[in-house]
Design an enzyme around this catalytic site. Structure first.
Site, PDB file in Angstrom:
ATOM      1  N   CYS A  17      40.691  36.167  40.931  1.00 57.95           N
ATOM      2  CA  CYS A  17      41.835  36.976  41.347  1.00 57.95           C
ATOM      3  C   CYS A  17      41.551  37.524  42.727  1.00 57.95           C
ATOM      4  CB  CYS A  17      42.118  38.072  40.326  1.00 57.95           C
ATOM      5  SG  CYS A  17      40.643  38.794  39.591  1.00 57.95           S
ATOM      6  N   SER A  18      41.423  38.816  42.842  1.00 61.19           N
ATOM      7  CA  SER A  18      41.138  39.365  44.163  1.00 61.19           C
ATOM      8  C   SER A  18      40.307  40.632  44.043  1.00 61.19           C
ATOM      9  CB  SER A  18      42.430  39.637  44.926  1.00 61.19           C
ATOM     10  OG  SER A  18      43.270  40.484  44.167  1.00 61.19           O
ATOM     11  N   CYS A  19      39.312  40.622  43.186  1.00 62.98           N
ATOM     12  CA  CYS A  19      38.417  41.777  43.074  1.00 62.98           C
ATOM     13  C   CYS A  19      37.771  42.020  44.429  1.00 62.98           C
ATOM     14  CB  CYS A  19      37.339  41.515  42.032  1.00 62.98           C
ATOM     15  SG  CYS A  19      37.998  41.351  40.368  1.00 62.98           S
TER      16      CYS A  19
END
Lengths: 237, 112
Positions: free
Chosen positions: A142-144
């Site tokens: 995702c975009s952690c």
């Protein structure tokens, strides 16, 4: 319960794509849908980041907003969004070997010492770049992203091409960022997630011996702390 | 952009979390689409802030936007609650991105 969990940092825009949401919501874990609805009787019961997300999704469904256009606005405001507290952390590490050792050994404490709070429940790990090893960070799912120290993630960080290609062919992707590393440098790719957020400590540039911490911090770009570039070089005097 | 007309009532200089930036961007884009004039939104925001002086700025911003959209018939409050519950459910039923403390890929140094 609601309102306490503002650390949701998944700036995703893929409605229906299961790969994105919510690692930070364990307090709802294993609760059935009906129970969720029973608990959340009114909108005020729902934490603000979920309300904002819902507003975006609803307006997107109605065709009133385009998620990629939202990204563009966020990008435009990135300079004021991203306090880039991380740059101060890196500058301190460059200037003070004791602090640097602390940062590498216990990043949460060392970062907190400069007054920057991490989001709840996540651990920072600092990765030191050297002549022999270059570290670069991705979130494959995702975009952690460690936004308390780096601000908001850039759009490319969230993009599928970056998330897949940096794993398959990091050397070429880094070259596309203008970071051409010697063959003698090993490249390590690290996968950030909701529990562990990686922060790259870039190499201190040549010719910075006389600079104070504020001047050093100006050389620490966001991209260098993700690991796709080196730190900036000082302007020639 | 909408610079001079931004309702700047103690607007923070930086966003403190990603949702704040999303809330901000939503309102900017809806305005750019012509769904409301800035003064309309500014008035709502001002009223919200004065009604709840201790509320964080971007919570007020979000609340002002929701009220304006509902009042203009662009969104129903019930549909919004349903969507928000769906977000909560989605987050609760979420996958687990397994923490890995070693590199997921290594491109080794090359002899030469």
């Amino acid at each position: 319960m609601a309102g306490q969990h503002d650390d949701h940092d998944h700036d995703d825009h893929s409605h229906g794509d299961h790969s994105h949401e919510g690692h930070d919501h364990d307090h709802f874990h294993r609760i059935h849908s009906e129970e969720v609805d029973a608990l959340l009787m009114s909108i005020a019961d729902i934490e603000i980041s979920a309300r904002v997300k819902a507003l975006e999704e609803l307006l997107t469904q109605k065709g009133l907003v385009d998620p990629s256009a939202l990204d563009a606005v966020v990008d435009l405001y990135e300079n004021q969004i991203g306090p880039k507290n991380g740059a101060r952390v890196i500058a301190r590490a460059w200037a003070d070997p004791v602090y640097k050792a602390w940062l590498l050994a216990d990043p949460n404490a060392a970062i907190a010492d400069l007054g920057f709070a991490g989001a709840q429940g996540e651990n920072m790990v600092a990765l030191e770049n050297t002549a022999d090893v270059h570290n670069v960070v991705v979130c494959t799912l995702c975009s952690c992203y460690p936004w308390p120290v780096l601000g908001l993630p850039p759009v490319w960080y969230k993009s599928m091409p970056y998330r897949t290609r940096i794993v398959r062919d990091p050397r070429s992707v880094l070259a596309e960022f203008g970071t051409v590393l010697p063959d003698s440098t090993e490249i390590r790719v690290w996968d950030s997630n909701s529990e562990v957020r990686y922060l790259v400590v870039p190499r201190r540039p040549e010719g910075t011996e006389g600079l104070d911490e504020a001047a050093l911090a100006a050389l620490v770009s966001r991209d260098s702390m993700i690991g796709v570039t080196e730190a900036l070089s000082p302007e020639p005097a | 952009m909408t610079g001079p007309l931004l309702p700047d009532l103690d607007r923070p200089k930086a966003f403190a979390a990603p949702w704040e930036a999303q809330a901000f961007a939503l309102v900017v884009k809806l305005h750019e689409r012509g769904l409301f004039e800035w003064p309309e939104f500014a008035a709502r925001l001002s009223a919200e802030i004065h009604a709840h002086p201790d509320q964080p700025y971007y919570v007020s911003w979000h609340e002002a936007a929701v009220e304006l959209l509902v009042d203009k018939g662009l969104m129903e409050a019930g549909a919004f609650l349903d969507q928000a519950r769906a977000v909560v459910r989605f987050r609760a039923s979420d996958h687990h991105h397994v923490a890995r403390l070693t590199p997921i890929a290594v491109d080794p140094a090359r002899a030469g």
